[in-house]
Design an enzyme around this catalytic site. Sequence first.
Site, PDB file in Angstrom:
ATOM      1  CE1 TYR A  53       5.487 -83.660  14.403  1.00  0.00           C
ATOM      2  CE2 TYR A  53       3.577 -84.848  15.209  1.00  0.00           C
ATOM      3  CZ  TYR A  53       4.936 -84.775  14.987  1.00  0.00           C
ATOM      4  OH  TYR A  53       5.745 -85.830  15.356  1.00  0.00           O
ATOM      5  CB  SER A 208       8.822 -92.493  10.025  1.00  0.00           C
ATOM      6  OG  SER A 208       8.609 -91.111   9.905  1.00  0.00           O
ATOM      7  N   PRO A 209       6.807 -95.434  11.200  1.00  0.00           N
ATOM      8  CG  PRO A 209       4.762 -96.218  12.016  1.00  0.00           C
ATOM      9  CD  PRO A 209       5.584 -94.962  11.864  1.00  0.00           C
TER      10      PRO A 209
HETATM   11  N1  LIG Z   1       9.320 -87.894  17.267  1.00  0.00           N
HETATM   12  C1  LIG Z   1       9.686 -87.505  16.084  1.00  0.00           C
HETATM   13  O1  LIG Z   1      10.744 -86.870  15.901  1.00  0.00           O
HETATM   14  C2  LIG Z   1       8.811 -87.833  14.913  1.00  0.00           C
HETATM   15  C3  LIG Z   1       9.274 -87.632  13.603  1.00  0.00           C
HETATM   16  C4  LIG Z   1       8.422 -87.987  12.547  1.00  0.00           C
HETATM   17  C5  LIG Z   1       7.160 -88.498  12.814  1.00  0.00           C
HETATM   18  N2  LIG Z   1       6.738 -88.651  14.111  1.00  0.00           N
HETATM   19  C6  LIG Z   1       5.397 -89.204  14.417  1.00  0.00           C
HETATM   20  O2  LIG Z   1       5.279 -90.475  13.836  1.00  0.00           O
HETATM   21  C7  LIG Z   1       4.107 -90.507  13.041  1.00  0.00           C
HETATM   22  C8  LIG Z   1       4.268 -91.458  11.882  1.00  0.00           C
HETATM   23  O3  LIG Z   1       5.342 -91.072  11.054  1.00  0.00           O
HETATM   24  P1  LIG Z   1       5.117 -90.469   9.601  1.00  0.00           P
HETATM   25  O4  LIG Z   1       3.743 -89.953   9.481  1.00  0.00           O
HETATM   26  O5  LIG Z   1       6.256 -89.560   9.360  1.00  0.00           O
HETATM   27  O6  LIG Z   1       5.390 -91.710   8.629  1.00  0.00           O
HETATM   28  P2  LIG Z   1       4.713 -93.148   8.410  1.00  0.00           P
HETATM   29  O7  LIG Z   1       3.784 -93.454   9.509  1.00  0.00           O
HETATM   30  O8  LIG Z   1       5.826 -94.076   8.151  1.00  0.00           O
HETATM   31  O9  LIG Z   1       3.935 -92.925   7.052  1.00  0.00           O
HETATM   32  C9  LIG Z   1       2.799 -92.112   7.041  1.00  0.00           C
HETATM   33  C10 LIG Z   1       2.104 -92.226   5.704  1.00  0.00           C
HETATM   34  O10 LIG Z   1       1.773 -93.570   5.480  1.00  0.00           O
HETATM   35  C11 LIG Z   1       0.584 -93.654   4.746  1.00  0.00           C
HETATM   36  N3  LIG Z   1      -0.138 -94.821   5.291  1.00  0.00           N
HETATM   37  C12 LIG Z   1      -0.289 -95.133   6.597  1.00  0.00           C
HETATM   38  N4  LIG Z   1      -0.944 -96.297   6.733  1.00  0.00           N
HETATM   39  C13 LIG Z   1      -1.243 -96.715   5.487  1.00  0.00           C
HETATM   40  C14 LIG Z   1      -1.920 -97.853   4.969  1.00  0.00           C
HETATM   41  N5  LIG Z   1      -2.380 -98.809   5.798  1.00  0.00           N
HETATM   42  N6  LIG Z   1      -2.050 -97.961   3.627  1.00  0.00           N
HETATM   43  C15 LIG Z   1      -1.554 -97.014   2.806  1.00  0.00           C
HETATM   44  N7  LIG Z   1      -0.876 -95.902   3.238  1.00  0.00           N
HETATM   45  C16 LIG Z   1      -0.729 -95.773   4.565  1.00  0.00           C
HETATM   46  C17 LIG Z   1      -0.199 -92.396   5.009  1.00  0.00           C
HETATM   47  O11 LIG Z   1      -0.683 -91.942   3.775  1.00  0.00           O
HETATM   48  P3  LIG Z   1      -1.884 -90.906   3.633  1.00  0.00           P
HETATM   49  O12 LIG Z   1      -1.302 -89.591   4.084  1.00  0.00           O
HETATM   50  O13 LIG Z   1      -2.215 -90.959   2.207  1.00  0.00           O
HETATM   51  O14 LIG Z   1      -2.979 -91.344   4.555  1.00  0.00           O
HETATM   52  C18 LIG Z   1       0.791 -91.479   5.694  1.00  0.00           C
HETATM   53  O15 LIG Z   1       0.960 -90.238   5.075  1.00  0.00           O
HETATM   54  C19 LIG Z   1       3.905 -89.053  12.616  1.00  0.00           C
HETATM   55  O16 LIG Z   1       2.616 -88.821  12.147  1.00  0.00           O
HETATM   56  C20 LIG Z   1       4.240 -88.363  13.889  1.00  0.00           C
HETATM   57  O17 LIG Z   1       3.125 -88.417  14.779  1.00  0.00           O
HETATM   58  C21 LIG Z   1       7.541 -88.339  15.142  1.00  0.00           C
END
Ligand SMILES: NC(=O)c1ccc[n+]([C@@H]2O[C@H](COP(=O)([O-])OP(=O)(O)OC[C@H]3O[C@@H](n4cnc5c(N)ncnc54)[C@H](OP(=O)(O)O)[C@@H]3O)[C@@H](O)[C@H]2O)c1
Length: 288
Positions: A53, A208-209
Amino acid sequence: MQLRSIGGRSVSAIGLGGMPMSIEGRPDRERSIATIHAALDAGVTLIDTADAYHQFADEVGHNEELIAEALRSYGGDTSGVLVATKGGHLRPGDGSWTKDGRPEYLKEAAKASAKRLGVDAIGLYQFHRPDPNVPYGDSVGAIRDLLDEGVIELAGISNANPDQIREANDILGGRLVSVQNQFSPRFRSSLPELELCAELGIAFLPWSPLGGISLARSGELGAEYSAFQEIADAHGVSPFRVTLAWELALAPVVVPIPGASRPESITDSAQASELMLTADEVARLSAA
Ligand SMILES: NC(=O)c1ccc[n+]([C@@H]2O[C@H](COP(=O)([O-])OP(=O)(O)OC[C@H]3O[C@@H](n4cnc5c(N)ncnc54)[C@H](OP(=O)(O)O)[C@@H]3O)[C@@H](O)[C@H]2O)c1
């Protein structure tokens, strides 16, 4: 905050995903630290990160260092926080993601992550993604060695199918504690892995929940999945909270890790742990 378990360690039912604070579109350091502190204030005791990251080639571990700094500078007790990192993915700096699942690479990567996190042993280490050029068992064998050598305390895998989950658990001698796969209203094809984890008592961490950074930040989640918006309106909460509460309701092994780069995001998401959906609502969301 509702609690769940990863390998016998009690963690908050909602974790914090660190990725948006370190890749393209990231905020400045101050806002990132404030976001991690807001998560801790909200009772979050699971933080997900990875050495990959980062954005530019010369800043491997950007997110791990950020988390270590935020934990050090937090005023309260952080001894109960489980930091889960990963190895096996790389970012050469051109926006792409590459893979390296060679055992010798993973062992060095884990030691470098421990150093950046400032710990003797990593709380939870996850093999980030299968490398098609390396037999899966060889990569997981490195994770087993790291566990046996005490470099890591708990072992997990990510982006794994049901066969790989069973194979990894066998290689680890039944010590596989977590599986991290993509799962959200938009991406449901990991349901078989979620169900297998529920059957085996292994934590399932949806990544990416909320459908990913672009969808979540666009504010279109509720528009794209109207049932989530309607149930959110009925409860007077955000569709993000409903999405996370739905995931929590699917099985007691589920621990979503919503990403955030603003304190407000994680403060809102953390409250999903208190949102109890009815069985009818869960069924409606699952069918939506
Ligand atoms: N293992 C893997 O291959 C893999 C791949 C991708 C991700 N991940 C992990 O999974 C985590 C989550 O996935 P992701 O970050 O890609 O996508 P996500 O959790 O689906 O979406 C993240 C975005 O949602 C917004 N958000 C979150 N909660 C919110 C709320 N209550 N109200 C409004 N907006 C909200 C945030 O915006 P703001 O930025 O504006 O706060 C953030 O940028 C990552 O951070 C990482 O740790 C793992």
